[in-house]
Design a protein around this motif. Structure first.
Motif, PDB file in Angstrom:
ATOM      1  N   PRO A   1       0.924  -1.390  -0.050  1.00  0.00           N
ATOM      2  CA  PRO A   1       0.011   0.138   0.089  1.00  0.00           C
ATOM      3  C   PRO A   1       0.806   1.322   0.070  1.00  0.00           C
ATOM      4  O   PRO A   1       2.109   1.369   0.453  1.00  0.00           O
ATOM      5  N   VAL A   2       0.336   2.149  -0.566  1.00  0.00           N
ATOM      6  CA  VAL A   2       0.642   3.570  -0.604  1.00  0.00           C
ATOM      7  C   VAL A   2       0.381   4.542   0.687  1.00  0.00           C
ATOM      8  O   VAL A   2      -0.842   4.268   0.990  1.00  0.00           O
ATOM      9  N   TYR A   3       1.337   5.000   1.334  1.00  0.00           N
ATOM     10  CA  TYR A   3       0.818   6.032   2.648  1.00  0.00           C
ATOM     11  C   TYR A   3       1.183   7.280   2.413  1.00  0.00           C
ATOM     12  O   TYR A   3       1.962   7.701   1.883  1.00  0.00           O
ATOM     13  N   LEU A   4       0.064   8.104   2.862  1.00  0.00           N
ATOM     14  CA  LEU A   4       0.541   9.473   3.038  1.00  0.00           C
ATOM     15  C   LEU A   4       1.090   9.826   4.297  1.00  0.00           C
ATOM     16  O   LEU A   4       0.832   9.373   5.324  1.00  0.00           O
ATOM     17  N   LYS A   5       2.249  10.723   4.304  1.00  0.00           N
ATOM     18  CA  LYS A   5       2.946  10.761   5.690  1.00  0.00           C
ATOM     19  C   LYS A   5       2.946  12.222   5.895  1.00  0.00           C
ATOM     20  O   LYS A   5       3.146  13.314   5.000  1.00  0.00           O
ATOM     21  N   SER A   6       3.048  12.418   7.144  1.00  0.00           N
ATOM     22  CA  SER A   6       2.971  13.757   7.851  1.00  0.00           C
ATOM     23  C   SER A   6       3.712  13.568   9.307  1.00  0.00           C
ATOM     24  O   SER A   6       4.090  12.468   9.766  1.00  0.00           O
TER      25      SER A   6
END
Length: 276
Positions: free
Chosen positions: A14-19
């Protein structure tokens, strides 16, 4: 040495949005004196965890306020959580109307993490939130094993003033107290997308003071230490950013008895390619 092996292989992950986010108490309670008087005793230290009813301080009430009640001078925790530093000193005059109070109690289970994502990414988050809550993972500098797993509780979809980012708030149960107020963590939110990446079983990964590594087996039936740069963990596998190539054979069981250059006998799993 008998070992079990597996191959490094390309997998769909899966692709994750990172912050980067900051942990904040889910609720903060200001503790004030119930009577006018002088603070005579402080019975807590900053960072201490208390439960409702714990003694926090004592106050010597003014003569016209005591009314002969023995509990009138005791200040007890109205809620459970983690106390901050004392906001008043022994000898100070305190009253129910004090703005700052004597101390604050922060509820940390559950705990919230506030973070932001670029406005362009918020559309995908909004769409997924319409289908229900969205899982969120919090990491420290380790960046491999999650400190805590929570869910996106609500989104303040408007952009922050002067930025192109929107603020989000995730909630974590935090029963093991892995997160504390003020902690900075990496936040990963799953995007509705996948990618192909090199991955190996988590069982193959070892850790030392120098970082992560695995034992790679060569065609000469010897095991060699290979330092690894790792990415996200997905299920029983972890993404390898640096250190291996597709097809490399690594040890998943039996590492405890190995050292650099150990001769091995593969009892289960693939063998190295002849060219290795």
């Amino acid at each position: 040495m008998p070992v079990v092996t597996a191959s490094a292989a390309l997998r769909t992950v899966p692709v994750y949005l990172k912050s980067v986010g900051t942990a904040v108490a889910s609720r903060t309670t200001v503790v004030r004196s119930a009577v006018d008087g002088k603070l005579t005793e402080i019975d807590f230290t900053a960072g201490q965890r208390v439960v409702a009813g714990d003694l926090l301080a004592r106050v010597e009430a003014r003569a016209d306020q005591a009314r002969g009640e023995p509990d009138a001078t005791e200040i007890r925790a109205p809620a459970s959580g983690m106390v901050g530093g004392a906001l008043r000193h022994v000898g100070d005059r305190v009253s129910p109307g004090d703005e700052t109070g004597i101390v604050t109690i922060s509820r940390t289970d559950p705990i919230s993490v506030v973070f932001a994502l670029p406005e362009a990414m918020l559309r995908a988050v909004r769409e997924r939130l319409l289908q229900g809550s969205l899982p969120v993972k919090a990491y420290d500098h380790d960046k491999v094993h999650a400190l805590a797993v929570g869910h996106l509780r609500r989104g303040e979809q408007e952009s922050q003033q002067g930025t192109d980012k929107g603020e989000l708030v995730a909630t974590f149960e935090n029963a093991d107290r892995a997160l504390s107020p003020g902690m900075r963590v990496d936040v990963l939110v799953p995007a509705h997308a996948t990618r192909t990446a090199l991955a190996i079983p988590l069982a193959a990964v070892r850790r030392s003071s120098a970082g992560y590594y695995t034992y790679m087996v060569t065609r000469h039936a010897t095991a060699h230490v290979r330092p690894l740069t790792l990415g996200i963990v997905t299920g029983d596998f972890v993404v390898v950013r640096e250190g291996l190539r597709p097809g490399d054979v690594i040890v998943t069981d039996g590492q405890e008895q190995l050292t650099e250059g150990s001769h091995v006998a593969i009892v289960e799993g693939p063998s190295p390619r002849p060219s290795e």
